[in-house]
Scaffold this motif. Structure first.
Motif, PDB file in Angstrom:
ATOM      1  N   PRO A  24       0.813  -1.237   0.000  1.00 48.10           N
ATOM      2  CA  PRO A  24       0.000   0.000   0.000  1.00 48.10           C
ATOM      3  C   PRO A  24       0.834   1.269   0.000  1.00 48.10           C
ATOM      4  O   PRO A  24       0.309   2.353  -0.281  1.00 48.10           O
ATOM      5  N   LEU A  25       2.124   1.178   0.303  1.00 48.86           N
ATOM      6  CA  LEU A  25       2.979   2.362   0.317  1.00 48.86           C
ATOM      7  C   LEU A  25       3.555   2.686  -1.057  1.00 48.86           C
ATOM      8  O   LEU A  25       3.955   3.822  -1.312  1.00 48.86           O
ATOM      9  N   ASP A  26       3.643   1.700  -1.943  1.00 43.51           N
ATOM     10  CA  ASP A  26       4.185   1.946  -3.274  1.00 43.51           C
ATOM     11  C   ASP A  26       3.258   2.863  -4.052  1.00 43.51           C
ATOM     12  O   ASP A  26       2.025   2.749  -3.969  1.00 43.51           O
ATOM     13  N   VAL A  27       3.856   3.779  -4.809  1.00 40.07           N
ATOM     14  CA  VAL A  27       3.039   4.767  -5.517  1.00 40.07           C
ATOM     15  C   VAL A  27       3.512   4.954  -6.957  1.00 40.07           C
ATOM     16  O   VAL A  27       4.683   4.775  -7.267  1.00 40.07           O
ATOM     17  N   MET A  28       2.551   5.303  -7.799  1.00 35.90           N
ATOM     18  CA  MET A  28       2.839   5.715  -9.169  1.00 35.90           C
ATOM     19  C   MET A  28       2.406   7.169  -9.308  1.00 35.90           C
ATOM     20  O   MET A  28       1.299   7.537  -8.911  1.00 35.90           O
ATOM     21  N   ILE A  29       3.281   7.999  -9.854  1.00 31.99           N
ATOM     22  CA  ILE A  29       2.947   9.401 -10.091  1.00 31.99           C
ATOM     23  C   ILE A  29       2.150   9.485 -11.387  1.00 31.99           C
ATOM     24  O   ILE A  29       2.617   9.061 -12.444  1.00 31.99           O
ATOM     25  N   GLU A  30       0.961  10.002 -11.303  1.00 33.42           N
ATOM     26  CA  GLU A  30       0.128  10.171 -12.490  1.00 33.42           C
ATOM     27  C   GLU A  30       0.340  11.585 -13.021  1.00 33.42           C
ATOM     28  O   GLU A  30      -0.099  12.560 -12.418  1.00 33.42           O
ATOM     29  N   GLY A  31       1.025  11.690 -14.134  1.00 32.94           N
ATOM     30  CA  GLY A  31       1.403  12.988 -14.668  1.00 32.94           C
ATOM     31  C   GLY A  31       2.889  13.225 -14.492  1.00 32.94           C
ATOM     32  O   GLY A  31       3.661  12.307 -14.222  1.00 32.94           O
ATOM     33  N   ASP A  32       3.282  14.481 -14.637  1.00 33.44           N
ATOM     34  CA  ASP A  32       4.695  14.825 -14.530  1.00 33.44           C
ATOM     35  C   ASP A  32       5.135  14.874 -13.078  1.00 33.44           C
ATOM     36  O   ASP A  32       4.331  15.025 -12.166  1.00 33.44           O
ATOM     37  N   GLY A  33       6.459  14.794 -12.881  1.00 34.81           N
ATOM     38  CA  GLY A  33       7.007  14.967 -11.550  1.00 34.81           C
ATOM     39  C   GLY A  33       7.840  13.800 -11.070  1.00 34.81           C
ATOM     40  O   GLY A  33       7.851  12.720 -11.678  1.00 34.81           O
ATOM     41  N   TYR A  34       8.551  14.039  -9.971  1.00 35.34           N
ATOM     42  CA  TYR A  34       9.451  13.054  -9.386  1.00 35.34           C
ATOM     43  C   TYR A  34       9.341  13.096  -7.864  1.00 35.34           C
ATOM     44  O   TYR A  34       9.060  14.147  -7.280  1.00 35.34           O
ATOM     45  N   LEU A  35       9.592  11.957  -7.232  1.00 37.57           N
ATOM     46  CA  LEU A  35       9.730  11.910  -5.784  1.00 37.57           C
ATOM     47  C   LEU A  35      11.124  12.400  -5.415  1.00 37.57           C
ATOM     48  O   LEU A  35      12.098  12.127  -6.127  1.00 37.57           O
ATOM     49  N   SER A  36      11.227  13.120  -4.318  1.00 40.64           N
ATOM     50  CA  SER A  36      12.520  13.624  -3.849  1.00 40.64           C
ATOM     51  C   SER A  36      13.114  12.651  -2.842  1.00 40.64           C
ATOM     52  O   SER A  36      12.413  12.178  -1.941  1.00 40.64           O
ATOM     53  N   VAL A  37      14.409  12.374  -2.989  1.00 45.76           N
ATOM     54  CA  VAL A  37      15.099  11.497  -2.048  1.00 45.76           C
ATOM     55  C   VAL A  37      16.438  12.118  -1.680  1.00 45.76           C
ATOM     56  O   VAL A  37      16.968  12.958  -2.412  1.00 45.76           O
ATOM     57  N   GLU A  38      16.969  11.690  -0.539  1.00 46.83           N
ATOM     58  CA  GLU A  38      18.302  12.128  -0.122  1.00 46.83           C
ATOM     59  C   GLU A  38      19.301  11.074  -0.572  1.00 46.83           C
ATOM     60  O   GLU A  38      19.308   9.948  -0.074  1.00 46.83           O
ATOM     61  N   ALA A  39      20.142  11.429  -1.543  1.00 49.86           N
ATOM     62  CA  ALA A  39      21.103  10.485  -2.098  1.00 49.86           C
ATOM     63  C   ALA A  39      22.217  10.187  -1.094  1.00 49.86           C
ATOM     64  O   ALA A  39      22.350  10.864  -0.063  1.00 49.86           O
ATOM     65  N   GLY A  40      23.026   9.187  -1.410  1.00 50.51           N
ATOM     66  CA  GLY A  40      24.091   8.778  -0.502  1.00 50.51           C
ATOM     67  C   GLY A  40      25.136   9.849  -0.257  1.00 50.51           C
ATOM     68  O   GLY A  40      25.810   9.844   0.778  1.00 50.51           O
ATOM     69  N   ASP A  41      25.295  10.778  -1.215  1.00 55.69           N
ATOM     70  CA  ASP A  41      26.280  11.849  -1.051  1.00 55.69           C
ATOM     71  C   ASP A  41      25.699  13.075  -0.346  1.00 55.69           C
ATOM     72  O   ASP A  41      26.349  14.116  -0.259  1.00 55.69           O
ATOM     73  N   GLY A  42      24.461  12.956   0.148  1.00 53.59           N
ATOM     74  CA  GLY A  42      23.845  14.046   0.883  1.00 53.59           C
ATOM     75  C   GLY A  42      23.079  15.037   0.038  1.00 53.59           C
ATOM     76  O   GLY A  42      22.427  15.933   0.582  1.00 53.59           O
ATOM     77  N   THR A  43      23.142  14.904  -1.272  1.00 52.84           N
ATOM     78  CA  THR A  43      22.415  15.814  -2.148  1.00 52.84           C
ATOM     79  C   THR A  43      20.992  15.310  -2.371  1.00 52.84           C
ATOM     80  O   THR A  43      20.675  14.156  -2.103  1.00 52.84           O
ATOM     81  N   ILE A  44      20.146  16.182  -2.891  1.00 52.88           N
ATOM     82  CA  ILE A  44      18.772  15.792  -3.196  1.00 52.88           C
ATOM     83  C   ILE A  44      18.718  15.269  -4.627  1.00 52.88           C
ATOM     84  O   ILE A  44      19.210  15.906  -5.559  1.00 52.88           O
TER      85      ILE A  44
END
Length: 245
Positions: free
Chosen positions: A81-101
């Motif tokens: 139930p937590l998995d999601v599909m974005i309908e339309g444009d856009g991206y999910l934001s995550v914190e990468a391993g190097d600390g950047t977004i």
């Protein structure tokens, strides 16, 4: 090397670029959230002026990069139930391993041991305002995600998954399965459209990519044949000039 050879060489470099992009698309046919790429070329016109021949224009092909095909991939149910599909444009934001977004359309979502929501690779998923979403232990087994991205537990909302939109020309692969982006805008709740219980499949069509690769190969073979013909003509011209002497 004459002008015609340079023009053919620029075309062959463009064909190689097209082949690399098509091959990468085909290799990611099963990659969740992958958007097929399309190479972009510009025409470079060089003005030549000579006392012997009249002024003329020569066109070369310049590689200008690649853009993403924003067409949606198919919804793939996962049972989570937590998995999601974005309908339309856009991206999910995550914190990468190097600390950047960084950004992703692969909507696999899980809860880490410390209660934070994370992507499948373990990167923290960032909610509104770039803040992580922390899930209390008593809510971990009773989570749901609404269409506007709100994550709720037994006691109500716990945070909202942020979706950021970009001009696709400003989004580039990082090489670690994530994307980097510049000039993005975080969507408000009323603009966000998520579908929970599954993820978005790749929008790559194997038939289209394979057909494109065949067309590229034939175009390259034609260019090679023209190059060989021009080389034969030069040899014949040199041979005849030698006989005149």
């Amino acid at each position: 090397m004459d002008i015609a050879s340079y023009v053919l060489l620029s075309q062959e470099q463009a064909l190689r670029r097209r082949m690399d992009v098509a091959a990468n698309n085909l290799a990611n046919m099963s990659t969740v959230g992958f958007k097929r790429e399309r190479p972009v070329f510009h025409e470079y016109v060089e003005q030549t002026d000579s006392a012997v021949t009249p002024a003329r224009q020569t066109s070369f092909v310049l590689d200008y990069g690649a853009v993403h095909d924003s067409a949606a991939g198919a919804f793939q149910p996962t049972g989570n139930p937590l998995d999601v599909m974005i309908e339309g444009d856009g991206y999910l934001s995550v914190e990468a391993g190097d600390g950047t977004i960084a950004y992703t359309r692969a909507g696999f979502v899980k809860v880490l041991e410390n209660g934070e929501l994370a992507a499948s690779g373990g990167q923290r998923i960032l909610g509104e305002g770039g803040r992580p979403i922390v899930i209390p232990a008593e809510d971990a087994a009773h989570l749901s995600v609404s269409a506007d991205g709100t994550v709720s537990g037994v006691n109500g909302p716990l945070g909202r998954l942020a979706v950021t939109v970009f001009d696709e020309a400003n989004v580039d692969p990082r090489g670690d399965g994530l994307m980097s982006g510049a000039g993005g805008r975080e969507l408000a709740a009323g603009e966000t459209r998520l579908r929970s219980g599954g993820v978005e499949g790749s929008n790559v069509n194997a038939i289209v990519e394979t057909t494109d690769m065949i067309a590229i190969l034939r175009a390259y073979q034609t260019s090679q044949n023209i190059t060989q013909t021009m080389s034969d003509m030069r040899k014949q011209a040199i041979d005849r000039l030698g006989r005149v002497g």
